[in-house]
Design an enzyme around this catalytic site. Sequence first.
Site, PDB file in Angstrom:
ATOM      1  N   GLY A 272       0.832  -1.302   0.048  1.00 58.30           N
ATOM      2  CA  GLY A 272      -0.155   0.015   0.186  1.00 58.30           C
ATOM      3  C   GLY A 272       0.804   1.124   0.011  1.00 58.30           C
ATOM      4  O   GLY A 272       0.226   2.362   0.023  1.00 58.30           O
TER       5      GLY A 272
ATOM      6  N   HIS B 228      15.472  11.699 -14.124  1.00 63.77           N
ATOM      7  CA  HIS B 228      14.925  10.557 -13.725  1.00 63.77           C
ATOM      8  C   HIS B 228      14.318  10.476 -12.205  1.00 63.77           C
ATOM      9  O   HIS B 228      14.921  11.402 -11.646  1.00 63.77           O
ATOM     10  CB  HIS B 228      15.924   9.427 -13.828  1.00 63.77           C
ATOM     11  CG  HIS B 228      16.001   8.860 -15.395  1.00 63.77           C
ATOM     12  ND1 HIS B 228      17.111   8.193 -15.853  1.00 63.77           N
ATOM     13  CD2 HIS B 228      15.085   9.092 -16.418  1.00 63.77           C
ATOM     14  CE1 HIS B 228      16.943   8.037 -17.184  1.00 63.77           C
ATOM     15  NE2 HIS B 228      15.919   8.506 -17.624  1.00 63.77           N
TER      16      HIS B 228
ATOM     17  N   ASP C 282      28.688   6.483 -10.674  1.00 62.57           N
ATOM     18  CA  ASP C 282      27.689   5.483 -10.832  1.00 62.57           C
ATOM     19  C   ASP C 282      28.287   4.119 -11.115  1.00 62.57           C
ATOM     20  O   ASP C 282      29.364   3.755 -11.627  1.00 62.57           O
ATOM     21  CB  ASP C 282      27.034   5.888 -12.382  1.00 62.57           C
ATOM     22  CG  ASP C 282      25.926   4.998 -12.776  1.00 62.57           C
ATOM     23  OD1 ASP C 282      25.592   4.184 -12.083  1.00 62.57           O
ATOM     24  OD2 ASP C 282      25.740   5.067 -13.969  1.00 62.57           O
TER      25      ASP C 282
ATOM     26  N   SER D  47      21.881   0.490 -22.875  1.00 62.35           N
ATOM     27  CA  SER D  47      21.725   0.927 -21.619  1.00 62.35           C
ATOM     28  C   SER D  47      22.195   2.472 -21.503  1.00 62.35           C
ATOM     29  O   SER D  47      22.928   2.738 -22.317  1.00 62.35           O
ATOM     30  CB  SER D  47      22.504  -0.229 -20.808  1.00 62.35           C
ATOM     31  OG  SER D  47      22.501   0.519 -19.265  1.00 62.35           O
ATOM     32  N   GLY D  48      21.655   2.979 -20.736  1.00 62.15           N
ATOM     33  CA  GLY D  48      22.108   4.548 -20.342  1.00 62.15           C
ATOM     34  C   GLY D  48      23.445   4.456 -19.616  1.00 62.15           C
ATOM     35  O   GLY D  48      23.858   5.647 -19.042  1.00 62.15           O
ATOM     36  N   HIS D  49      23.745   3.463 -18.926  1.00 57.13           N
ATOM     37  CA  HIS D  49      24.567   3.346 -17.811  1.00 57.13           C
ATOM     38  C   HIS D  49      26.166   2.625 -18.412  1.00 57.13           C
ATOM     39  O   HIS D  49      26.039   1.710 -19.147  1.00 57.13           O
ATOM     40  CB  HIS D  49      24.366   2.486 -16.543  1.00 57.13           C
ATOM     41  CG  HIS D  49      23.044   3.035 -15.813  1.00 57.13           C
ATOM     42  ND1 HIS D  49      23.121   4.077 -14.877  1.00 57.13           N
ATOM     43  CD2 HIS D  49      21.878   2.753 -16.255  1.00 57.13           C
ATOM     44  CE1 HIS D  49      22.134   4.230 -14.395  1.00 57.13           C
ATOM     45  NE2 HIS D  49      21.238   3.704 -15.340  1.00 57.13           N
TER      46      HIS D  49
ATOM     47  N   HIS E 152      25.541   4.816  -6.435  1.00 57.97           N
ATOM     48  CA  HIS E 152      24.405   4.397  -7.190  1.00 57.97           C
ATOM     49  C   HIS E 152      24.504   2.735  -7.592  1.00 57.97           C
ATOM     50  O   HIS E 152      24.905   2.119  -8.397  1.00 57.97           O
ATOM     51  CB  HIS E 152      24.288   4.769  -8.485  1.00 57.97           C
ATOM     52  CG  HIS E 152      24.261   6.317  -8.257  1.00 57.97           C
ATOM     53  ND1 HIS E 152      24.000   7.107  -7.417  1.00 57.97           N
ATOM     54  CD2 HIS E 152      24.574   7.345  -9.317  1.00 57.97           C
ATOM     55  CE1 HIS E 152      23.992   8.336  -7.723  1.00 57.97           C
ATOM     56  NE2 HIS E 152      24.550   8.460  -8.930  1.00 57.97           N
TER      57      HIS E 152
END
Lengths: 560, 560
Positions: free
Chosen positions: A48, A75, A199, A370-372, A394
Site C-alpha cells: 500500500g 529521472h 555510478d 543501456s544508459g549506464h 548508485h
Amino acid sequence: MSPAPGVLRILPLGGLGEIGKNMTVVEYDGAIVVVDTGLMFPTPDQLGIDLVLPDFAYLRDRAADVQAIVLTHGHEDHVGALPFVLRELAAERVPPVYGGPLTIELVRSKLDEHHLLEVALLEQVEPGEPFEAGPFTLETIRLSHSIPDSVGIALSCELGTALITGDYKFDQTPVDGEPADVARLAELGRDGLLLLCGDSTNVDRPGIAPSESSVGPHLEEAFTRCDGRIIVTSFASNIHRVQQVVDAAQAVGRKVSLVGRSMRKNVNIGRQLGHIEIPEGMLVGVREIEDFPDHKLVVISTGSQGEPLSALRRMAHGDHPNVDLHDGDTVLFSATPIPGNERAVNETIDRIYQLGANVITARDAPIHASGHGYAEELKLMVNLTAPRYVMPFHGDHRRMRLHGELAESVGVPPENVFRAANGFPLEIDSRGARYGEREQAGMIFVDGLDVGDVEDVALRDRRMLSADGIFIVVATISEQDGRSVVPPELIFRGVPFLDGAGETLLDELRSAVEDSLARSAEEEIREISLLQDHLHDDVARFVYDRLKRRPMVLPVVVEV
Amino acid sequence: MSPAPGVLRILPLGGLGEIGKNMTVVEYDGAIVVVDTGLMFPTPDQLGIDLVLPDFAYLRDRAADVQAIVLTHGHEDHVGALPFVLRELAAERVPPVYGGPLTIELVRSKLDEHHLLEVALLEQVEPGEPFEAGPFTLETIRLSHSIPDSVGIALSCELGTALITGDYKFDQTPVDGEPADVARLAELGRDGLLLLCGDSTNVDRPGIAPSESSVGPHLEEAFTRCDGRIIVTSFASNIHRVQQVVDAAQAVGRKVSLVGRSMRKNVNIGRQLGHIEIPEGMLVGVREIEDFPDHKLVVISTGSQGEPLSALRRMAHGDHPNVDLHDGDTVLFSATPIPGNERAVNETIDRIYQLGANVITARDAPIHASGHGYAEELKLMVNLTAPRYVMPFHGDHRRMRLHGELAESVGVPPENVFRAANGFPLEIDSRGARYGEREQAGMIFVDGLDVGDVEDVALRDRRMLSADGIFIVVATISEQDGRSVVPPELIFRGVPFLDGAGETLLDELRSAVEDSLARSAEEEIREISLLQDHLHDDVARFVYDRLKRRPMVLPVVVEV
C-alpha cells in the site's frame, strides 16, 4: 551535526547499497549543497505504500544552511523526492534548484502537480558555466545517459574538487551529437580531483555500452520485417529513443502515434527544448489509431516495465480505449526490465502473445542500449579524473564492491577507496579522508497524503491482513454483570469460508464467544482491555484449530 | 462429459498458457488415465494463498473411471497436487499411482505428511515395461531432466499412441550414464505416433542444452579458486547435481555438509535408491560446520530461489543457527532463478555481499545446466517420433506459439498443430483430430486447511486490506430512538496515523459518526443494514477527504 571547519563532508542519504532514491549532502564550512533528490518505487512487501523517499531528517534540522539543490538529470530516482524536500525546507529557506534545461522543465511540471511552483526557484544551467553556492563553486559537466541534459556535478571548495557523476556513459555517437565533455574531465584530473563519486550500475558488465545511436538502425531493420501495425514501448523520458523511433518510422513510410500521458508530456517538453523533431504531419491522434491502416502506423507507448495502469499493460489486457491489439501487430520492447519488474514485464508479454500479436524484446534484437556505462567506461572515468579518493555511488552492495575493486584495478590505492553506506559520511580535510560519524538515514514512505517514518506497525498489520484477513468480534455486555446483552456480532473479511460449513462454524464461534464472556464474568473480570485480551485469545485459538489460519482477531467489547 | 466411444481425448487441466501445475486427463472408451498432478506456487498478488492447484472438478465427477495416475518425474509442478487429488478420488475409487523409483519415493514421503499413505497404491515402474490401465497400454520411456528417473509416458489404445514427454532434455552424457531411450522413441515414430505432447520450456533457446555432467568440472575449477569456505546452493531434488558437488569437493580435498531439511531428505532417498554415492567420512554434521576449517568444507544448501525460510536466505540474513556467513566465504548459485523469483534471488545475493562474502552465479561461470532441452532437442523429438498431431505442453502462450512454429519448421502441417488451452480438449478418432467442447478448468487455492474455488471475494478483500488497512466503526444505538447510547468505538489497523494529528482526527471522526447517526435517526432510518450503509459512506468520504486513502470501512451497528 555539522562537520568541523575545514572539513569537506559527503553524506549519502540514499543510493548506496540499493538501486534508487539517490541523494547526497555535500557540506563545507557550515554550508550545504544537495546533489539529487531521488525516490524509489515500493517493493511488493511494502504493502500500500505509494513511494519510498530517502529519510532527509538531517536536512530538516539544517534547512537554513542549504545553499543549493543540484540535479544531475530528470529521472525519478534522481529528482522524484524534490517536491517533498522543498515542502519541508520552504518553511525555513527556499534554496535554488539547478539543473539542465530538460531536467528543470520536468521538475517544473512535477512541482506544478504538487502546487509548489510558486515557492520554487528553478535555474537552468549550461554545462561548463560555473556558479556559486556558499563556499562552493559548482559546475555541471556534460555526460551521456538515457535522458537528454544529463550532467555530472563538480563541487569545488578551498580543499579541492569533488565530482558526483550521476548516471552516465561515454557515448561517442550520441543522438544529439553532443558527447560527454571528456576534455573537462581530463582537466579536473590534471588539476587534481579530490574525490570521485561514480555510478556503479553496470560495473558488472564487461566492455563498453552500445551507443544510443546504434539502436535506430536495428529498430528500422525490425520495422521492415513487420507487415502489420507496430507498437514500440520505451521510457517516455528517453527522448532520443523516441526520436529514433520516429526516424525509423519515417524511413519505412509509417506515421507515429503517441500513447500514454507521460509519453505525450515528455515529447511536448522535448520538442519545446529542441531535443526532438517530429516532422509536420507525422503524428496521428490516438483516436485515429484504430481507423488508420495497420501497415502505415507505429504506436509509441508507455508501459515498458509492465506498470499496472500503463498504456501497454492495458492494451495487453484488452482494456485500452484507443488500441485494440490483435493478430498481425508486433510489439517491440525498446527497454529492459528494471530488476524487480521481470514478472510484470513477462506477464505483459505473454498476454500480448495470447491476443495473437507478436513480441520482439532486446533479447531478440539489439533494439535497446543501456544508459549506464559498462566496466571499461567506469575505468576510463577513473583514469581521466585521476581522483585521490573514490566513493562508489548508485549501486547495491555487490556493485559497490565491484566498483571499488575496479578502481583498485586502475591504480587507486585500496585505502583510498571508501565503500560507504547511506548515513555514513566521508570526511576529507588537509590531512586525509576518513569515515565520519553516522547520521540519520533510511527510508520514509509516502502513503496517501502522509509522508512519514517507517510505520512498522501499519505495515506489519497490512501484512497480517493480507495473508489471512481479519476477524472482528463485537460483544455488547451489561455494565451490571458483564454478560452479553445482545448476541455477539461476528464479521470477517479476507477469510474464505467455504461450502455450507460456514454457518455451522459461525454458530460454534458465537458459542465460543459467549462462553469466553461468561467465563470472564464468573471470574469477575470487568476491565475492558482485559476482557478483550481473553476474547482475542479464545477466538484466535478456536479459529486456528478449525481453519489452521491466523487472521487478525479484533475483539471489541462495548459496555451498555 | 465423457467423449463418444472410439474417441481419444486429451484434456489438459494445467500447464498450458502457464508455467506450472501440469496435469492432463487422457480418456478413451469411458476410461481415464491422469498424467501428472502438479501444483504452482502463488504469485505475489495471490495474497495469503499457500498453493495453487489445477481445478480438477472434472475428475471428481468421473472418479469411478480413473484407471491410473502416471507421474513423469518428482518435481512439485508435476506431482505436488497428488495428495489433494487422491483425497478427493479416494471416496469413490483409489487408482494406482505409477512412476519411476525416485518419483514414487518422493511421493510416498509427501503422502505420508498428508496422512494418506494407507489409502495410496504406489507402483514403481521401470522404463520399457508396459502395463495396462483399462483400454490403455502404458509405457514409460527414459528421458533426461534435472531429477533422476524422469520419463515420458506413451499411452496406447486401439486408435494409436499418444506420447506425453513431461520435462526432458537429450543429455548424451548424463551423470548416471543412462541417456534418454532414443531408440524407443524412434520405434514409436516408425510405428506411427498419433500425438506428441511436448515440453515447451526452453523452445526459445537456440541449440542444445549443456549436459548435466558439464557442470562438475566447472564447479571443481571454481572451488580451486576459493580460499575460504564454499557454500553451494541448488535444488535438493537435483540429486545428480549434488553428486557432482560432492565429487568436486572430494577432488579439491574438502568435506561436505548438507544444510536444509529437504536437502537431507532428498539425499537420503537418493542414497537408498543408489542415485548418489557419498564416500564414508565425507559428511560433516551441521552442528560441526562452524568448528570445521573453512578451507576444508563445502556446504550444500537449499535456498537457490531465495525462498523466505530456506537455509541460504536465513544465512544471508545472519539468521541461520549453524552457518554464520562471513568475509572469505564464497556462495555458488548452481541454479538459475525461476521466472518471478528474480527479486528474491537478487536480494539474497546482495545480502551475502553485504556480509562480506563473495557470490558466483551461473552468469559468472557455467556452474548450472538447465534440465529442459533447447530448440534443437525439441526438433529432434519431433523428428524422432514423427507424430501425426502435435500439441505443445508446459509453456506460457509465447512458448506454446514458438513450439508450434518449431514443429511446423520440421514438417508438421500447420493444421496438425493444436495450440490448446487448459480445459480445451483435443479429440482424435479414425477420421482426424479436432478441439472438443470446453470442460471446467482453472485454478483452485490451498489456503490453510481449505481447498476451494477461487475465493474472489476473500482475495479482493485481502488486496484492499493490504493496500490501505481497515477502519472499523462500532456504533451502539438505542432500540427506542436510534441514537447513540455510548460513544462510537473507532478501531483501525494498517492505516498509519502520524504525529499528533491522530487524536484530533479521531475526535473529528467520532463527531462525523455521531452526526451520521443523528441524521439517520431524524430521517427515521432504523433498518440496521441501511444504517450501516449510510455510516459506511459518510466515514469513507471523511477518511478519503482527510487522508486521501481508501481503507476498508466496516461499520457495525449494535442495537440495545
